[in-house]
Enzyme design. Structure first.
Site, PDB file in Angstrom:
ATOM      1  N   PHE A 106       0.943  -1.084   0.013  1.00 21.65           N
ATOM      2  CA  PHE A 106      -0.011   0.008   0.102  1.00 21.65           C
ATOM      3  C   PHE A 106       0.800   1.185   0.021  1.00 21.65           C
ATOM      4  O   PHE A 106       1.688   1.459   0.842  1.00 21.65           O
ATOM      5  CB  PHE A 106      -1.092   0.031   1.328  1.00 21.65           C
ATOM      6  CG  PHE A 106      -1.846   1.272   1.012  1.00 21.65           C
ATOM      7  CD1 PHE A 106      -3.144   0.789   0.445  1.00 21.65           C
ATOM      8  CD2 PHE A 106      -1.546   2.393   1.689  1.00 21.65           C
ATOM      9  CE1 PHE A 106      -3.933   2.109   0.186  1.00 21.65           C
ATOM     10  CE2 PHE A 106      -2.551   3.488   1.558  1.00 21.65           C
ATOM     11  CZ  PHE A 106      -3.726   3.400   0.828  1.00 21.65           C
ATOM     12  N   ASP A 125       9.490   2.829   1.397  1.00 18.50           N
ATOM     13  CA  ASP A 125       8.350   3.491   1.854  1.00 18.50           C
ATOM     14  C   ASP A 125       8.250   3.316   3.544  1.00 18.50           C
ATOM     15  O   ASP A 125       7.648   2.288   3.659  1.00 18.50           O
ATOM     16  CB  ASP A 125       7.024   3.173   1.018  1.00 18.50           C
ATOM     17  CG  ASP A 125       5.706   3.921   1.441  1.00 18.50           C
ATOM     18  OD1 ASP A 125       5.941   4.704   2.423  1.00 18.50           O
ATOM     19  OD2 ASP A 125       4.881   3.810   0.979  1.00 18.50           O
ATOM     20  N   LYS A 144       2.890  10.486   7.984  1.00 20.53           N
ATOM     21  CA  LYS A 144       2.065  10.043   9.141  1.00 20.53           C
ATOM     22  C   LYS A 144       2.316  10.687  10.367  1.00 20.53           C
ATOM     23  O   LYS A 144       2.120  11.915  10.720  1.00 20.53           O
ATOM     24  CB  LYS A 144       1.928   8.319   9.235  1.00 20.53           C
ATOM     25  CG  LYS A 144       1.203   7.802   7.919  1.00 20.53           C
ATOM     26  CD  LYS A 144       0.980   6.457   8.498  1.00 20.53           C
ATOM     27  CE  LYS A 144      -0.309   5.924   7.285  1.00 20.53           C
ATOM     28  NZ  LYS A 144      -1.736   5.950   7.661  1.00 20.53           N
TER      29      LYS A 144
HETATM   30  N1  PLP Z   1       2.643   4.605   2.179  1.00 19.26           N
HETATM   31  C1  PLP Z   1       2.364   3.861   3.206  1.00 19.26           C
HETATM   32  C2  PLP Z   1       3.275   2.705   3.511  1.00 19.26           C
HETATM   33  C3  PLP Z   1       1.004   4.077   3.908  1.00 19.26           C
HETATM   34  O1  PLP Z   1       0.861   3.101   4.987  1.00 19.26           O
HETATM   35  C4  PLP Z   1       0.120   4.971   3.658  1.00 19.26           C
HETATM   36  C5  PLP Z   1      -1.060   5.282   3.937  1.00 19.26           C
HETATM   37  O2  PLP Z   1      -1.570   4.378   5.014  1.00 19.26           O
HETATM   38  C6  PLP Z   1       0.568   5.915   2.174  1.00 19.26           C
HETATM   39  C7  PLP Z   1       1.700   5.570   1.694  1.00 19.26           C
HETATM   40  C8  PLP Z   1      -0.567   7.027   1.999  1.00 19.26           C
HETATM   41  O3  PLP Z   1      -0.430   7.822   2.991  1.00 19.26           O
HETATM   42  P1  PLP Z   1      -1.273   9.154   2.940  1.00 19.26           P
HETATM   43  O4  PLP Z   1      -2.674   8.364   3.345  1.00 19.26           O
HETATM   44  O5  PLP Z   1      -0.810  10.104   3.793  1.00 19.26           O
HETATM   45  O6  PLP Z   1      -1.772   9.658   1.728  1.00 19.26           O
END
Ligand code: PLP
Length: 404
Positions: A144, A229, A258
């Site tokens: 994700f 990520d 986050k």
């Molecule tokens: N990358 C990871 C690993 C995530 O867990 C998330 C959100 O849960 C995102 C990217 C996307 O972040 P956002 O919801 O702030 O766009």
């Protein structure tokens, strides 16, 4: 300004005014303090989800709150025609915490998906030679990375992707944690490999240090970028500043968001060393709000408080305590994760019912899968607060099973 109202009244107004992409909200929350929140009907909850790994220092942290207020009262926004001291200080701080080599740089965004989107553009600039252009981007099953089109192309879940095809091309998803599959996928047409050190949305699934190290070797050999990520796992969530720290590797780029702003929206892309930072040049990417004084002040205050209030040690102690306690509960078949990012597998598909029973009992938890519970509480959760949940959890689980 908003007036008073019961939870039911607010939810009725919600459904007639807000787009339904999130379904029906579980509760209407009106106030928070530390690890506690209260709903519009006055009920108190122990927040074991922390806004999905966002409220690193809990709710209404006095230091973060006062820094945000005073920054907003001094200089709130300037656009990227200008800079401000908090933006520069935060970039320096992040590079220091990431032990980034010389030449490393930061791009500020406003969310996780935007940080990933910037990383995707970085990958597209890793073009190789004219006769062998790099078009392939490798991501994992279960990944994700966000919901904007580039990040969505990296996200694996079919239900999220299918309504929006065609997505930006070139992304291949390979089996999670399978080194042979990685070896087979990474070649001289590969622009980048995107990995979450621990997949959060997939139910807290860690990649091993050996896998991350192999990914570093393979991408280096192929001239591909290794992009980690750490939107969910970074900023102390797993008991170290970055979850990938233990693997002892230097990736080409890291995404953060986050927890970074302690509840204030901010995202960041860190590029490591001279080469990746040279891939995006003036005019190739941008954002109006990215790196604004208030968001960067919030992040600086958050990092300062994590550092000075021994928060990482707390994450390790309380995380260990929670995992051991949960593993001993009948009906729990497995506990995964590190620090305060915890996945709990159950012996029945009752996770959504556990979320409901938890709310009724005064605890906020989340169900990323039918038999998996995720905990991502504020990093300042105390052992005593963890204990209250451990004491209540067997009954919550039983209530959920009875409701099936
Ligand atoms: N990358 C990871 C690993 C995530 O867990 C998330 C959100 O849960 C995102 C990217 C996307 O972040 P956002 O919801 O702030 O766009």
């Amino acid at each position: 300004m908003t007036g008073m109202g019961s939870g039911a009244e607010w939810l009725s107004r919600y459904s007639s005014s807000l787009m339904g992409v999130f379904g029906t909200p579980q509760r209407v929350l009106v106030r928070g303090a530390g690890c506690l929140v209260w709903d519009a009907d006055g009920k108190e909850y122990l927040d074991l989800l922390g806004g999905i790994a966002v409220n690193a220092l809990g709710h209404a942290h006095p230091f973060v709150t006062s820094v945000i207020a005073s920054q907003l009262a001094t200089l709130g926004h300037v656009s990227n025609f200008f800079t401000s001291p908090t933006q520069i200080a935060l970039a320096e701080k992040l590079l220091a915490l990431a032990k980034a080599p010389a030449g490393s740089k930061v791009f500020f965004a406003n969310s996780g998906t935007e940080a990933v989107e910037a990383a995707f553009k970085l990958a597209r600039r890793n073009t190789g030679t004219a006769d062998a252009p790099r078009t392939k981007v490798v991501a994992l099953d279960g990944a994700f990375h966000g919901r904007t089109m580039g990040a969505l192309a990296l996200t694996a879940k079919e239900a999220y992707r299918a309504p929006f095809e065609p997505l930006p091309g070139g992304v291949v998803h390979i089996p999670f944690g399978d080194l042979e599959a990685l070896r087979a996928a990474v070649d001289h047409s590969t622009a980048a490999v995107f990995l979450e050190p621990i997949q959060g949305e997939a139910g807290v699934r860690p990649l091993s240090a050996e896998y991350l190290q192999a990914a570093r070797r393979l991408t280096t050999d192929a001239g591909a970028l290794l992009i980690l990520d750490e939107v969910q796992t970074g900023v102390g969530r797993t008991g170290t500043w970055l979850a990938s720290e233990d693997a002892g590797i230097v990736p080409d780029a890291i995404t953060l968001a986050k927890g970074l702003g302690g509840g204030f929206p901010i995202g960041a892309l860190l590029t490591m060393g001279e080469k990746p930072s040279a891939l995006l040049s003036a005019g190739q990417h941008g954002t109006t709000f990215g790196g604004n004084p208030v968001a960067t002040a919030a992040a600086l205050a958050t990092l300062h408080a994590i550092e000075n209030q021994h928060v990482l040690a707390n994450v390790n102690t309380v995380g260990e305590h929670l995992r051991a306690g949960l593993a001993a509960v009948p009906g729990v078949t497995g506990v995964r994760g590190r620090g305060l990012l915890i996945g709990v597998d159950l012996d029945a598909d009752v996770a959504p019912a556990v979320v409901q029973a938890g709310l009724d009992a005064g605890f906020i938890v989340n169900a990323p899968g039918p038999h998996t519970i995720r905990l991502a509480p504020p990093l300042v959760l105390t052992t005593a607060q963890a204990e209250t949940f451990l004491a209540a959890f067997p009954a919550i689980l039983q209530t959920a099973k009875d409701a099936q």
